[in-house]
Design an enzyme around this catalytic site. Structure first.
Site, PDB file in Angstrom:
ATOM      1  N   SER A 164       3.719  -1.788   7.008  1.00 46.60           N
ATOM      2  CA  SER A 164       3.861  -2.371   5.676  1.00 46.60           C
ATOM      3  C   SER A 164       4.200  -3.853   5.802  1.00 46.60           C
ATOM      4  CB  SER A 164       4.982  -1.662   4.911  1.00 46.60           C
ATOM      5  OG  SER A 164       5.323  -2.441   3.778  1.00 46.60           O
ATOM      6  N   HIS A 187      -0.659  -1.620   5.496  1.00 48.70           N
ATOM      7  CA  HIS A 187      -0.140  -1.059   4.248  1.00 48.70           C
ATOM      8  C   HIS A 187       0.329  -2.196   3.333  1.00 48.70           C
ATOM      9  CE1 HIS A 187       1.596   2.322   1.941  1.00 48.70           C
ATOM     10  NE2 HIS A 187       2.612   1.514   1.685  1.00 48.70           N
ATOM     11  N   ASP A 210       2.027  -3.079  -0.164  1.00 46.94           N
ATOM     12  CA  ASP A 210       2.829  -2.546  -1.262  1.00 46.94           C
ATOM     13  C   ASP A 210       2.723  -3.447  -2.479  1.00 46.94           C
ATOM     14  OD1 ASP A 210       4.113  -0.140  -0.236  1.00 46.94           O
ATOM     15  OD2 ASP A 210       5.038  -1.472   1.232  1.00 46.94           O
ATOM     16  N   MET A 222       3.770  -4.053  -6.222  1.00 49.55           N
ATOM     17  CA  MET A 222       4.826  -3.655  -7.167  1.00 49.55           C
ATOM     18  C   MET A 222       4.810  -4.568  -8.382  1.00 49.55           C
ATOM     19  SD  MET A 222       7.935  -3.005  -4.513  1.00 49.55           S
ATOM     20  CE  MET A 222       7.693  -2.134  -2.954  1.00 49.55           C
ATOM     21  N   HIS A 265      -1.123   0.452  -1.641  1.00 49.39           N
ATOM     22  CA  HIS A 265      -0.224   1.368  -2.347  1.00 49.39           C
ATOM     23  C   HIS A 265       0.167   0.730  -3.672  1.00 49.39           C
ATOM     24  CE1 HIS A 265       4.008   3.474  -2.198  1.00 49.39           C
ATOM     25  NE2 HIS A 265       3.270   3.893  -3.206  1.00 49.39           N
ATOM     26  N   MET A 286       2.034   0.476  -6.919  1.00 48.55           N
ATOM     27  CA  MET A 286       3.208   0.924  -7.676  1.00 48.55           C
ATOM     28  C   MET A 286       3.226   0.119  -8.963  1.00 48.55           C
ATOM     29  SD  MET A 286       5.743   1.148  -4.398  1.00 48.55           S
ATOM     30  CE  MET A 286       4.638   0.155  -3.401  1.00 48.55           C
ATOM     31  N   MET A 327       6.310   9.921  -0.435  1.00 46.18           N
ATOM     32  CA  MET A 327       7.379   8.909  -0.412  1.00 46.18           C
ATOM     33  C   MET A 327       8.651   9.546   0.151  1.00 46.18           C
ATOM     34  SD  MET A 327       6.016   6.134  -1.443  1.00 46.18           S
ATOM     35  CE  MET A 327       7.532   5.218  -1.178  1.00 46.18           C
ATOM     36  N   ASP A 355       5.899   7.447   3.795  1.00 42.97           N
ATOM     37  CA  ASP A 355       6.253   6.058   3.533  1.00 42.97           C
ATOM     38  C   ASP A 355       7.723   5.933   3.119  1.00 42.97           C
ATOM     39  OD1 ASP A 355       6.291   3.403   2.781  1.00 42.97           O
ATOM     40  OD2 ASP A 355       4.915   3.624   1.085  1.00 42.97           O
TER      41      ASP A 355
HETATM   42  C1  DX5 Z   1       8.678   1.273  -0.592  1.00 43.50           C
HETATM   43  C2  DX5 Z   1       7.363   0.931   0.069  1.00 43.50           C
HETATM   44  C3  DX5 Z   1       7.313   1.131   1.534  1.00 43.50           C
HETATM   45  C4  DX5 Z   1       8.364   0.396   2.310  1.00 43.50           C
HETATM   46  C5  DX5 Z   1       8.347   0.743   3.767  1.00 43.50           C
HETATM   47  O1  DX5 Z   1       8.503   1.206  -1.969  1.00 43.50           O
HETATM   48  O2  DX5 Z   1       6.318   1.728  -0.495  1.00 43.50           O
HETATM   49  O3  DX5 Z   1       6.021   0.875   2.042  1.00 43.50           O
HETATM   50  O4  DX5 Z   1       8.244  -0.969   2.166  1.00 43.50           O
HETATM   51  O5  DX5 Z   1       9.320  -0.019   4.397  1.00 43.50           O
HETATM   52  P1  DX5 Z   1      10.435   0.584   5.330  1.00 43.50           P
HETATM   53  O6  DX5 Z   1       9.724   1.094   6.540  1.00 43.50           O
HETATM   54  O7  DX5 Z   1      11.303  -0.573   5.588  1.00 43.50           O
HETATM   55  O8  DX5 Z   1      11.120   1.686   4.572  1.00 43.50           O
HETATM   56 ZN    ZN Z   2       4.264   1.784   0.404  1.00 40.40          ZN
END
Ligand code: DX5
Ligand code: ZN
Length: 219
Positions: A9, A34, A36, A38, A67, A69, A138, A176
């Site tokens: 990520s 990956h 993320d 958000m 991913h 969100m 998750m 994840d």
């Molecule tokens: C959380 C994310 C993850 C996260 C993973 O909302 O979807 O991808 O950043 O990071 P670590 O490995 O630090 O938990």
């Molecule tokens: Zn993620």
């Protein structure tokens, strides 16, 4: 058994150097990246959107595991597909019609994933398992990197593995959140074949990402 793959990520990468960070991950043996996404609404944090993904994708050949969100997600799917996402993962809670959102990703010829929050049960996706490419479990509440792994979600991984066998299906199972060198093994044993990791990959062993990827893969 499927090959174990690592999806680092970039949430834990140096954001001022994202292009170089992705090159570094590619060289170190990452199987995909990956990303993320958000929105400060579906989750209480805000990250990056399509223009950044597009710019990064232009300079790399590795798969982008995106991913989402964000809510409502449906009308944004196309923008992420066009930006270069190879896998588009959505949360069932973020769309009014999961079936048509899945179809939309498929029509754009991208792999489609569905993500289950720690409290979301597998029942929600039971009828869609033959239509999707991936389930993202998750193991923290989405929103931030660096949180503590929730081992109880591995029961859902085992359940999905059982259903997969029963129905003769082939979707990937990705996990994840809070993955480290200890719990990676229990996740793999439960049936996970793609491990997402931010903190462990970028911060362990003084940031030796090659070593960290190898260690996460080892059973
Ligand atoms: C959380 C994310 C993850 C996260 C993973 O909302 O979807 O991808 O950043 O990071 P670590 O490995 O630090 O938990
Ligand atoms: Zn993620």
């Amino acid at each position: 058994m499927k090959k174990i793959q690592i999806s680092p990520s970039i949430l834990s990468a140096d954001f001022s150097q994202l292009g170089n960070e992705i090159k570094r991950l590619e060289k170190a043996g990452a199987d995909m990246i990956h990303v993320d996404v958000m929105d400060g609404h579906f989750v209480p944090n805000l990250t990056i959107g399509p223009p950044v993904i597009k710019a990064l994708k232009k300079h790399s050949s590795i798969m982008f595991d995106v991913h989402l969100m964000i809510s409502p997600v449906h009308n944004y799917i196309e923008a992420y597909a066009e930006a270069g996402a190879d896998i588009i993962t959505i949360h069932p809670e973020a769309t009014a019609d999961l079936s048509s959102s899945i179809l939309k990703v498929k029509k754009l010829k991208k792999k489609v994933g569905i993500s289950l929050n720690p409290e979301t049960k597998t029942d929600v996706i039971y009828n869609f398992l033959d239509k999707i490419d991936l389930v993202l479990i998750m193991s923290v509440n989405p929103g931030f990197g660096g949180q503590k792994f929730m081992p109880e979600v591995l029961d859902k991984v085992k359940e999905l593995k059982r259903i997969q066998k029963e129905k003769n299906l082939d979707f990937d199972i990705e996990i994840d959140g809070g993955i480290n060198f200890d719990n990676s093994k229990s996740a793999i044993q439960a049936g996970v074949n793609i491990l997402v990791s931010g903190t462990t990959i970028f911060k362990s062993n003084n940031g030796d990402i090659k070593k960290n990827i190898e260690l996460l893969k080892s059973k």
